[in-house]
Structures are given as C-alpha cells and as structure tokens.
Design a protein around this motif. Structure first.
Motif, mmCIF file in Angstrom:
data_model
loop_
_atom_site.group_PDB
_atom_site.id
_atom_site.type_symbol
_atom_site.label_atom_id
_atom_site.label_comp_id
_atom_site.label_asym_id
_atom_site.label_seq_id
_atom_site.Cartn_x
_atom_site.Cartn_y
_atom_site.Cartn_z
ATOM 1 N N ARG A 84 0.910 -1.121 -0.164
ATOM 2 C CA ARG A 84 -0.084 -0.142 0.001
ATOM 3 C C ARG A 84 0.831 1.328 0.132
ATOM 4 N N TYR A 85 0.601 2.200 -1.040
ATOM 5 C CA TYR A 85 1.536 3.311 -1.180
ATOM 6 C C TYR A 85 1.273 4.217 -0.073
ATOM 7 N N PHE A 86 0.035 4.034 0.668
ATOM 8 C CA PHE A 86 -0.096 5.348 1.477
ATOM 9 C C PHE A 86 -0.692 4.474 2.913
ATOM 10 N N HIS A 87 -0.217 4.861 4.306
ATOM 11 C CA HIS A 87 -0.914 4.289 5.351
ATOM 12 C C HIS A 87 -0.613 5.083 6.556
ATOM 13 N N GLU A 88 -1.814 6.116 6.483
ATOM 14 C CA GLU A 88 -1.484 7.379 7.447
ATOM 15 C C GLU A 88 -2.821 8.164 7.488
ATOM 16 N N PHE A 89 -2.825 9.106 8.675
ATOM 17 C CA PHE A 89 -3.746 10.094 8.658
ATOM 18 C C PHE A 89 -3.087 11.174 9.049
ATOM 19 N N GLN A 90 -3.994 12.432 9.075
ATOM 20 C CA GLN A 90 -3.553 13.720 9.419
ATOM 21 C C GLN A 90 -4.085 13.988 10.874
ATOM 22 N N TYR A 171 0.355 11.040 10.926
ATOM 23 C CA TYR A 171 0.619 9.820 11.783
ATOM 24 C C TYR A 171 0.750 8.687 10.577
ATOM 25 N N LYS A 172 2.055 8.184 10.409
ATOM 26 C CA LYS A 172 2.248 7.242 9.454
ATOM 27 C C LYS A 172 2.940 5.715 10.013
ATOM 28 N N ALA A 173 2.827 4.945 9.071
ATOM 29 C CA ALA A 173 3.688 3.728 9.268
ATOM 30 C C ALA A 173 4.978 3.576 9.174
ATOM 31 N N PRO A 276 10.970 -3.176 19.883
ATOM 32 C CA PRO A 276 10.007 -4.139 19.239
ATOM 33 C C PRO A 276 8.699 -3.524 18.822
ATOM 34 N N VAL A 277 8.209 -2.626 19.409
ATOM 35 C CA VAL A 277 6.734 -2.155 19.247
ATOM 36 C C VAL A 277 6.817 -1.257 18.268
ATOM 37 N N ALA A 278 5.763 -1.583 17.246
ATOM 38 C CA ALA A 278 5.644 -0.469 16.245
ATOM 39 C C ALA A 278 4.462 0.342 16.589
ATOM 40 N N LEU A 279 4.912 1.671 16.508
ATOM 41 C CA LEU A 279 4.066 3.080 16.498
ATOM 42 C C LEU A 279 3.828 3.712 15.530
ATOM 43 N N PRO A 280 2.741 4.615 15.371
ATOM 44 C CA PRO A 280 2.768 5.415 14.199
ATOM 45 C C PRO A 280 4.022 6.358 14.312
ATOM 46 N N MET A 281 4.488 6.688 13.230
ATOM 47 C CA MET A 281 5.711 7.544 12.889
ATOM 48 C C MET A 281 5.035 8.985 12.715
ATOM 49 N N ILE A 282 5.374 10.046 13.518
ATOM 50 C CA ILE A 282 4.924 11.210 13.631
ATOM 51 C C ILE A 282 5.642 12.255 12.542
ATOM 52 N N GLU A 283 5.284 12.807 11.618
ATOM 53 C CA GLU A 283 5.930 13.701 10.835
ATOM 54 C C GLU A 283 5.297 15.088 10.893
ATOM 55 N N ASP A 325 -6.242 2.007 13.357
ATOM 56 C CA ASP A 325 -6.623 0.659 12.735
ATOM 57 C C ASP A 325 -7.218 0.945 11.318
ATOM 58 N N HIS A 326 -7.995 1.736 11.159
ATOM 59 C CA HIS A 326 -8.528 2.295 9.897
ATOM 60 C C HIS A 326 -7.638 2.830 8.902
ATOM 61 N N CYS A 327 -6.727 3.747 9.128
ATOM 62 C CA CYS A 327 -5.999 4.429 8.216
ATOM 63 C C CYS A 327 -4.579 3.798 8.048
ATOM 64 N N VAL A 328 -3.860 3.619 9.281
ATOM 65 C CA VAL A 328 -2.480 2.966 9.218
ATOM 66 C C VAL A 328 -2.459 1.559 8.803
ATOM 67 N N VAL A 329 -3.161 0.827 9.613
ATOM 68 C CA VAL A 329 -3.395 -0.532 9.612
ATOM 69 C C VAL A 329 -3.973 -0.958 8.284
ATOM 70 N N GLY A 330 -4.987 -0.025 7.846
ATOM 71 C CA GLY A 330 -5.944 -0.390 6.930
ATOM 72 C C GLY A 330 -5.236 -0.063 5.447
ATOM 73 N N GLY A 331 -4.025 0.732 5.702
ATOM 74 C CA GLY A 331 -3.481 1.031 4.413
ATOM 75 C C GLY A 331 -4.101 2.004 3.597
ATOM 76 N N LEU A 332 -4.574 3.113 4.205
ATOM 77 C CA LEU A 332 -5.300 4.249 3.490
ATOM 78 C C LEU A 332 -4.522 5.513 3.779
ATOM 79 N N GLN A 333 -4.863 6.373 2.736
ATOM 80 C CA GLN A 333 -4.361 7.611 2.811
ATOM 81 C C GLN A 333 -5.498 8.862 3.573
ATOM 82 N N CYS A 334 -5.524 8.792 4.711
ATOM 83 C CA CYS A 334 -6.773 9.535 5.419
ATOM 84 C C CYS A 334 -6.620 10.865 5.718
ATOM 85 N N ASP A 335 -7.633 11.806 5.901
ATOM 86 C CA ASP A 335 -7.408 13.137 6.120
ATOM 87 C C ASP A 335 -7.723 13.144 7.566
#
Length: 357
Positions: A84-90, A171-173, A276-283, A325-335
């Motif tokens: 998935r090219y995107f997995h994030e929300f703003q 908030y990204k993967a 080892p715990v994967a969290l969102p990557m803030i940018e 869960d919806h945006c990052v885990v779900g592989g979406l480019q969310c607003d």
C-alpha cells in the motif's frame, strides 16, 4: 529497581543567541501575518537532558517513567503485507501559545527553557502532566487529540513568526508491516532532534526529510538566505516509531524510542529487537509565513539546523485506536476524519464534528 538501558551521551542542550529568546509572559497566537515582538531575556535554554525534578508522572524525579502495564513479549514483525503506497492519517493542529517552558525536558520549571511554540493542547505549560493534558481543550481538528506538540519559536530579527492555521502532523507507518502498528500508549513523550546538533548531524538525522524549503529551494541544512516573495518557509521532520515497551520517558527523552532499521538484503523497514513495538511515525510538516531576506531568521535554539520538536501523547484511547486501525493498519491515505477520498467505499472514522459516531 526499574530496568535501565545504557543511555547515550546527553543529547539536549542549547547554544542560544542573545536577544533571540522568548521570555517571561506567555504570548498568544499570531494574528494576520504571524508576527509578534520578541522580548530579550537571559534564559539559558536546554542545558541538560536529564529530568532531575519530581513530578506527578515521575515521583522520584529520576527521568524514568514506566509504562503500566509494560508491553513485553513482542517480536519485531518481518512480515510483508500487500503493498500500500499510503498508510497514514493527519492530526492537524494550530498554534496555541508560546512560552519558555518544556514540560518534558524541564518538568515543573517554568521559564527555564528557550522559547517554544505550542500546538494542540491549549493548556500546555512547564507543569503539564498526563492527567492535566488528557481530555483538555485543543486546537487539533479532532477534539479527542489533546496531545501537546511543540518546537522552538522562529524569529525574524526581533519579531516572533508563528505558523498560521492548522499545521500538518502526519501519523504514518514507519515499518514495512503497516499492519503491526499499534496506537501510542497514554502519556508517551519524546524529543525529536537535538538543539545542539551540528549542520552535518542535522543532515544525517534519521528523521530528515527534505530540510528547509522555500520556493524552489529545498534540502537546505540551514534556513535559506532568501525566499521568493509570496513563498513560505517549510520544514518536515519525522519521529522515531519503534518503542521499547517499557518506558513512557527516559532521562534523555529519546532512548525509549528508535527508528526502524532496514532488514539486510531487503528494502523492508523493521523495528530493532531492543525496541520491538511498532507505533505511528509522526511527521511534522510546518509552514512559517516569512519570505524575502531571511538573513535575520533563526530559531530560539540557534541556527536552522538546531531544529527539534517534542510530542506528549494525550489522545483519547478509543479514537486514536480507531484512526490507527482504519488508516494505518488499513493501508489508507486519510484526512483528519479518517477518510480516504480515493477509497470512499471504506468510509470515515469520525463524523463531521471530528468525533467518533
């Protein structure tokens, strides 16, 4: 005894310029044009990374804030899910105020830091704690995001320049297995970057994206000397996204977090075994309304390459989990509502008021 890990040399400090620092009273957010007067003071800014004062979150003042409960038994994921090219929300948030405070580096010590520009939670001050931030009023689009975000204030000569309007916070993967990303634990805090870093260290920082930008100029380690009329000054910087699962903070405010590593022989990003715990990557994607002659533009912490920022998580847990869960885990480019316009069939997480239905 709390578990401890060997900490690197102190990362935070300050090389502040006289007359640049913000002082004394808390300033309000900028009006049109974003400029404010910058009073002179004698603050020394970040002189140590170690928390040495007790607080509600850290009763013994040793700088270690344990996660309760800790997250243990996790193995970094080496899985490769469908691409998935995107997995994030703003989580877009506007400036609230400025102050020479830093509740992570100098908890309970108002006025000790160099001047910071705060976004998100409207109440953030030197004495802020998880409890005081949680559920608070916020300038973020989602009322559930009462987190505190801050960075060194920017000046042009003697004027303080503040970003105008909501600033983009992604908030990204950060790992290839975006399905392994879980929400931030309540009360997690960290510092990204180092106000004492050299230009070379800033350029080599793992959170580097494109450096300072304006007009057609980008990949600048320092603030450009001139920006075209009508342009603005931009900067993006990514945070570490792998957590040790044990601490909400450590004395240097960084060692409990780590950046993903490239798995040998692949292009996959995975968390190290120590974190080892994967969290969102803030940018952070910041924009300052300043152009023209930039020779007098600098940060409260020094030159452009002294840029750093802080994050203190105070999201309402259900909302953050739903967005992750919806945006990052779900592989979406969310607003900011958790809606991907390219996949309208997936719906949105939040309603028109940016709240969980």
């Amino acid at each position: 005894m709390r578990p401890r890990s060997k900490l690197p040399a102190l990362l935070l400090g300050s090389a502040l310029l006289a007359g640049v620092l913000g002082a004394g009273t808390v300033a309000t957010a900028a009006g049109p044009g974003g400029a404010q007067a910058a009073p002179a003071d004698g603050h020394t800014g970040h002189t140590t990374a170690v928390s040495t004062r007790a607080s509600v979150d850290d009763p013994d003042g040793d700088g270690y804030i344990p996660a309760v409960p800790p997250v243990t038994g996790v193995t970094p994921s080496h899985a490769t899910p469908p691409p998935r090219y995107f997995h994030e929300f703003q989580a877009n948030c506007a400036v609230t105020h400025t102050a020479p405070d830093d509740p992570i580096v100098y908890p309970g010590q108002p006025g000790r830091s160099h001047d910071h520009t705060f976004m998100g939670n409207r109440t953030t001050h030197a004495g802020s704690t998880t409890a005081s931030l949680y559920g608070g009023d916020t300038t973020c689009k989602a009322p559930a995001d009462a987190s505190a975000y801050w960075m060194p204030s920017l000046y042009k000569g003697g004027e303080k320049i503040l970003p105008v309007g909501p600033q983009v916070i992604y908030y990204k993967a950060g790992v290839t297995d975006y399905t392994s990303v879980r929400p931030f634990p309540k009360g997690l805090r960290f510092v990204v970057g180092d106000p004492l870093q050299s230009a070379q260290e800033f350029r080599g920082h793992k959170g580097w994206v494109e450096g300072w930008e304006c007009g057609d100029s980008f990949k600048n380690v320092d603030i450009p000397q001139n920006c075209p009329a009508g342009s603005q000054l931009n900067l993006r910087m990514q945070a570490p996204s792998c957590w040790n699962g044990l601490h909400l903070d450590t004395p240097d405010h960084q060692s409990h977090m780590a950046y993903p590593l490239v798995k040998p022989g692949t292009n996959d990003n995975v968390c190290p075994a120590s974190h080892p715990v994967a969290l969102p990557m803030i940018e952070f994607k910041m924009a300052w309304p300043v152009d023209g002659d930039m020779s007098q533009v600098r940060l409260a912490g020094g030159r452009g390459y002294s840029f750093h920022y802080d994050f203190f998580n105070a999201w309402e847990e259900r909302t953050l989990r739903a967005m992750v869960d919806h945006c990052v885990v779900g592989g979406l480019q969310c607003d900011t509502r958790g809606y991907d316009q390219n996949h309208p069939e997936r719906g949105a997480v939040l309603n028109s008021d940016h709240r969980l239905p």
